[in-house]
Scaffold this motif. Structure first.
Motif: not given
Length: 212
Positions: A78-81, A83-86
């Motif tokens: 949960p909460g994983t983002v 790369v480049g998608q923040l």
């Protein structure tokens, strides 16, 4: 005696070569012999493959026995983002300021330039022009085919639309509105702002009398 030994050695070599040559192309149901372990033996799983190390649910509560099988491809935490998608820039990616209201300007990350306007015109002509036409009047070629649309595209030069803040056009492109579907998947955020700038340019180029 020496000559006999030479003949025997030559015959042995020829026989060995013949035996090796005869093995080429033969098929066997047995697994190949690997003197050195290669990628055939790597620890990997295919997509949707089961890994018995994991249990996705409590087997005692599972209605389907297959639910007890663990998925090799684990779900991200949960909460994983990615790369480049923040996308933590609220102005750039949502078109809203700290007060959560739509911006009536470009976000700080984008500067107004002739290149931005040219990009907006290009993207508008690709994605918007078929419905809204080249001037934003809402009479694009797509509306003239097959009997037209049950709900006509908006006239972007309408006084009510002209009064909308710049962020409104970004928001509509991003999330859609009415019968218009969202274009966030097709158009990057920077290009959505460029299109919004070009829409405003079309509006400014027409007087209120021409927009009617």
């Amino acid at each position: 005696m020496a000559r006999t030994n030479q003949i025997q050695a030559i015959a042995l070599c020829l026989g060995t070569l013949g035996a090796l040559a005869g093995c080429q192309g033969n098929r066997s149901e047995l697994p190949p012999v690997h003197l050195i372990n290669q990628m055939d033996f790597q620890q990997r799983f295919d997509a949707q493959e089961v890994n018995d190390y994991f249990k996705d649910v409590d087997c005692a509560k599972a209605h389907n026995p297959h639910q007890c099988e663990g998925r090799a491809a684990r779900l991200p935490l949960p909460g994983t983002v990615a790369v480049g998608q923040l996308h933590d820039d609220e102005e750039l990616y949502r078109g809203r300021g700290p007060d959560n209201r739509l911006l009536d300007r470009l976000p700080a990350a984008i500067k107004l330039s002739t290149e931005l306007m040219a990009r907006g015109e290009e993207r508008y002509n690709i994605y918007c022009q078929p419905c809204h036409d080249y001037t934003g009047g809402g009479q694009g070629v797509a509306t003239l085919r097959g009997g037209g649309f049950s709900v006509a595209p908006k006239n972007l030069n309408d006084p009510q639309i002209r009064a909308m803040p710049l962020g409104h056009f970004f928001d509509v492109i991003t999330n859609g509105k009415g019968t218009m579907m969202p274009y966030a998947a097709q158009i990057p955020a920077q290009d959505r702002w460029a299109i919004a700038v070009w829409v405003r340019t079309l509006q400014v180029a027409r007087t209120p009398e021409e927009a009617k």
